[in-house]
Design an enzyme around this catalytic site. Structure first.
Site, PDB file in Angstrom:
ATOM      1  N   HIS A  14       1.773   4.442  -2.791  1.00  0.00           N
ATOM      2  CA  HIS A  14       1.884   5.900  -2.606  1.00  0.00           C
ATOM      3  C   HIS A  14       3.270   6.363  -3.053  1.00  0.00           C
ATOM      4  CE1 HIS A  14      -1.828   6.716  -0.496  1.00  0.00           C
ATOM      5  NE2 HIS A  14      -1.553   5.951   0.532  1.00  0.00           N
TER       6      HIS A  14
ATOM      7  N   HIS B 147       0.837  -1.207   0.000  1.00  0.00           N
ATOM      8  CA  HIS B 147       0.000   0.000   0.000  1.00  0.00           C
ATOM      9  C   HIS B 147       0.875   1.261   0.000  1.00  0.00           C
ATOM     10  CE1 HIS B 147      -3.606   2.432   1.245  1.00  0.00           C
ATOM     11  NE2 HIS B 147      -2.638   3.204   1.721  1.00  0.00           N
ATOM     12  N   GLU B 148       1.779   1.342   0.967  1.00  0.00           N
ATOM     13  CA  GLU B 148       2.623   2.539   1.068  1.00  0.00           C
ATOM     14  C   GLU B 148       3.561   2.644  -0.120  1.00  0.00           C
ATOM     15  OE1 GLU B 148       1.741   4.752   3.038  1.00  0.00           O
ATOM     16  OE2 GLU B 148       0.481   3.544   4.357  1.00  0.00           O
TER      17      GLU B 148
HETATM   18 ZN   LIG Z   1      -2.809   5.244   2.084  1.00  0.00          ZN
END
Ligand SMILES: [Zn+2]
Length: 698
Positions: free
Chosen positions: A488, A484-485
């Protein structure tokens, strides 16, 4: 989470008497800050210099008597503040990842200074006049799409700071901003203090009942770090307490740890956050009214895809019903498991994870403890890099020659062919000096306005470190967080824009979780796990039948997960729709909302108000954005599934150009349609979470 909130003023008279490495031009490769030479005491004098320089730059923009042009107003504003930005990146990243009392004191002193500094710029009526003039004549200016977006953002920033209001209201707006920044800093420091204060020391075999070996190893390492060598310890970090709640057979200890966890920020005394939240909410409501918005939620949603609280609520409630029903079925199943064990207590919140793990094992023969040995941290990092290589043609090479702010931080140079793309920093382990949670932030944003500036991004996690000499093993949830990170991170790294203010993750708040959540989809694919999930002792890859079992258990406990999340999103929205300027009773409010939506008593919302860090920062009235983005990520990944190839080159190209590289250079709606050809419906989301009626059969 994407960016953590930065706090941001009280003037101090400090002079730079000796050379301050923070204020110099950094000559290390990629202009990495010279961490080894930076002393904490040098931050405030450096910030003084940064503020002063930015003020001079703004004054120069104002002194320009030429007719306003995009270049002499917007370009000039975009170029300003470079020194302040550089020092801020170093300081606020340090304050979040490796803080101490000295840093916390500086953070408190800086918060109101930043608010005042910002207000001095964005409440300037002359600047607003010039921006308005440009906006009125924009058709004649022949702006690019990106420039038009940048101009609109500046206009909104000036209006939202109160630059268009009469002097008295403007003054009040500035006071509100200053007060909110102080409160925001206190909130997060209080939370860290509550988290640091709690350690559950496990002494002997009886206390360890039920805990599998990898969790014991991590708990032993935590104990050693917290001064309890030879014992085991559990902290309030998610990666420590969640596995404990999943496996500990000691109901009394589960209850103790769980209660400490859900009362962070509400323990009474100096670190209690409830009054802070009430005051912030009252200030937000007042600010919204001054600006002509009905509520703080209407204000917060102005720059979003959802636009109004009504459309947010519509989505949340569309999913709440099916999720609530599913959670009820799950509870019954867990209660049966309690009975089958010969116990007759009613399932309590600290029992849910424990019995869910048992039911999962019984029904799907899937056990987190069985998966963990296959998920070594280094392999999961390698998997995340590999997927980025296949989709976006990137390579990652570790650099040991660059300065780091903590010995545990790793730096990777990201390239495409021979071309340098950016730097990726990974800061993976929990430590008492680090704030909880997981996030990505930028040290340096990609832009082309002041040269070909390549990005430097960091991913911060809180994984429990393995024993010395042993690899760190992740749960499947931890691995998902890493992906997830990293999603980003890619949003920052792949950014391909001219203007800093629309770079990378600077997009609508309900769009920002799309690149991150979408990336999670690749982790659990057979193509990825079969290569990277290898047993840390035998080196054997994860058996296909375990992969299959994992796949079949994918929707297990989704009722719980969805309810836990949605309750927090609904409470967040309601807090900001609430217009009472007198302040609210946080506990009573939470109880009321949960009663209204018929929250199952065995589930506690994912973040209770006194420790809901998201809503104190950029996610205020925006916690829903994970779900909003999920509607898109479910639909977007479906495109890859439909193509029959999860690394389909054509789709990956479109994904790169319109989603990961576009930043805020166009409206999110347009970006999504450019990728997918249409807007998504909620169907793919309900299917992904297994909440569609036809697929409810387990
Ligand atoms: Zn997030």
């Amino acid at each position: 989470m994407a960016q953590r909130a930065k706090s941001g003023d009280k003037r101090r008279k400090c002079k730079l008497s000796t050379p301050n490495p923070l204020a110099e031009t950094w000559t290390s490769p990629f202009e990495m800050p010279p961490f080894e030479r930076i002393k904490v005491a040098e931050f405030l004098p450096a910030f003084d210099k940064g503020f002063a320089q930015h003020r001079r730059e703004i004054a120069a923009v104002l002194r320009n008597r030429q007719p306003a042009t995009f270049a002499n107003v917007i370009d000039a504003l975009e170029r300003s503040g470079d020194l302040l930005n550089r020092i801020s990146a170093v300081f606020f990243n340090l304050a979040a990842t490796d803080t101490n009392e000295e840093i916390q004191a500086i953070e408190r002193a800086l918060a109101p200074r930043f608010a005042r500094h910002r207000m001095r710029i964005y409440q300037n009526t002359t600047l607003l006049g010039r921006v308005r003039g440009l906006l009125k004549t924009r058709r004649r200016l022949k702006l690019s799409k990106e420039q038009a977006c940048v101009l609109e953002r500046y206009h909104r920033a000036f209006i939202n700071a109160g630059a268009g209001l009469p002097p008295k209201a403007r003054k009040r707006m500035a006071a509100i901003a200053a007060r909110m920044s102080v409160l925001g800093t206190h909130f997060s420091q209080n939370l860290l203090a509550d988290e640091q204060a709690f350690v559950l020391v496990l002494d002997g075999e009886a206390d360890l009942a039920g805990l599998p070996e990898p969790i014991r190893a991590a708990a032993a390492q935590t104990a050693a770090e917290r001064g309890h060598k030879g014992k085991h310890a559990i902290t309030l970090q998610r990666s420590s307490i969640e596995p404990f709640l999943q496996y500990s057979a000691r109901r009394d200890l589960r209850e103790k740890a769980f209660n400490a966890w859900i009362t962070r920020g509400a323990k009474g005394g100096r670190t209690d956050n409830r009054k802070i939240v009430a005051e912030v909410l009252a200030l937000r409501a007042e600010r919204a009214k001054l600006l002509g918005f009905k509520t703080a939620a209407h204000f917060a949603l102005e720059f979003s895809m959802a636009k109004t609280p009504t459309s947010v609520r519509k989505l949340l409630m569309e999913v709440w019903g099916p999720a609530r029903t599913r959670a009820g079925e799950e509870r019954n199943q867990l209660q049966q498991c309690v009975q089958a064990e010969g116990s007759n207590f009613e399932l309590a919140p600290w029992d849910w994870r424990y019995y869910a793990e048992k039911v999962r094992k019984a029904h799907f023969a899937v056990d987190d403890g069985e998966i963990k040995p296959f998920l070594q941290l280094d392999s999961v990092i390698a998997a995340a890099f590999d997927v980025a290589g296949k989709l976006f043609d990137l390579t990652f090479a570790e650099r040991k020659d660059l300065p780091v702010y903590h010995p545990e931080v790793r730096i990777f140079e990201v390239k495409r062919g021979e071309r340098h793309v950016g730097l990726f920093l990974g800061d993976y382990f929990a430590r008492p000096s680090k704030h909880s949670g997981a996030w990505m932030s930028s040290w340096r944003k990609q832009q082309r306005l002041t040269g070909d500036i390549t990005p430097i991004v960091v991913n911060v996690m809180n994984f429990a470190k393995g024993r010395p000499g042993e690899p760190t093993l992740l749960s499947l949830d931890d691995a998902r967080t890493l992906f997830h990170e990293f999603g980003h991170g890619l949003h920052g790294l792949l950014s391909n824009v001219t203007y800093p203010s629309v770079s990378g993750t600077s997009v609508e708040k309900d769009f920002v979780e799309l690149p991150s959540q979408l990336y999670e989809h690749w982790l659990t694919r057979h193509e990825v796990l079969s290569r990277f999930a290898r047993h840390y002792k035998t080196g054997k890859s994860m058996p296909p039948e375990l992969l299959k079992r994992l796949e079949s258990a994918r929707n297990f406990n989704q009722g719980f997960k969805t309810v836990e999340y949605l309750a927090a999103a609904i409470v967040d929205l309601d807090l900001h729709v609430h217009g009472d300027a007198e302040g609210i009773d946080v506990d009573g409010f939470e109880r009321e909302v949960l009663k209204r939506i018929d929250m199952p008593s065995e589930i506690v919302m994912r973040h209770r108000i006194p420790h809901f860090q998201h809503i104190m920062g950029g996610y205020a009235a925006g916690y829903y954005s994970y779900l909003w983005s999920e509607v898109m990520d479910a639909d977007a990944f479906q495109a890859f599934e439909e193509s029959g190839h999860i690394f389909d080159a054509k789709l990956a190209r479109r994904l790169h150009d319109h989603i990961y590289a576009a930043g805020g250079s166009r409206a999110a709606v347009d970006a999504y349609i450019a990728f997918r050809g249409r807007l998504p419906s909620t169907q793919a989301l309900l299917k992904k979470r297994g909440l569609v009626a036809s697929t409810t059969a387990r």
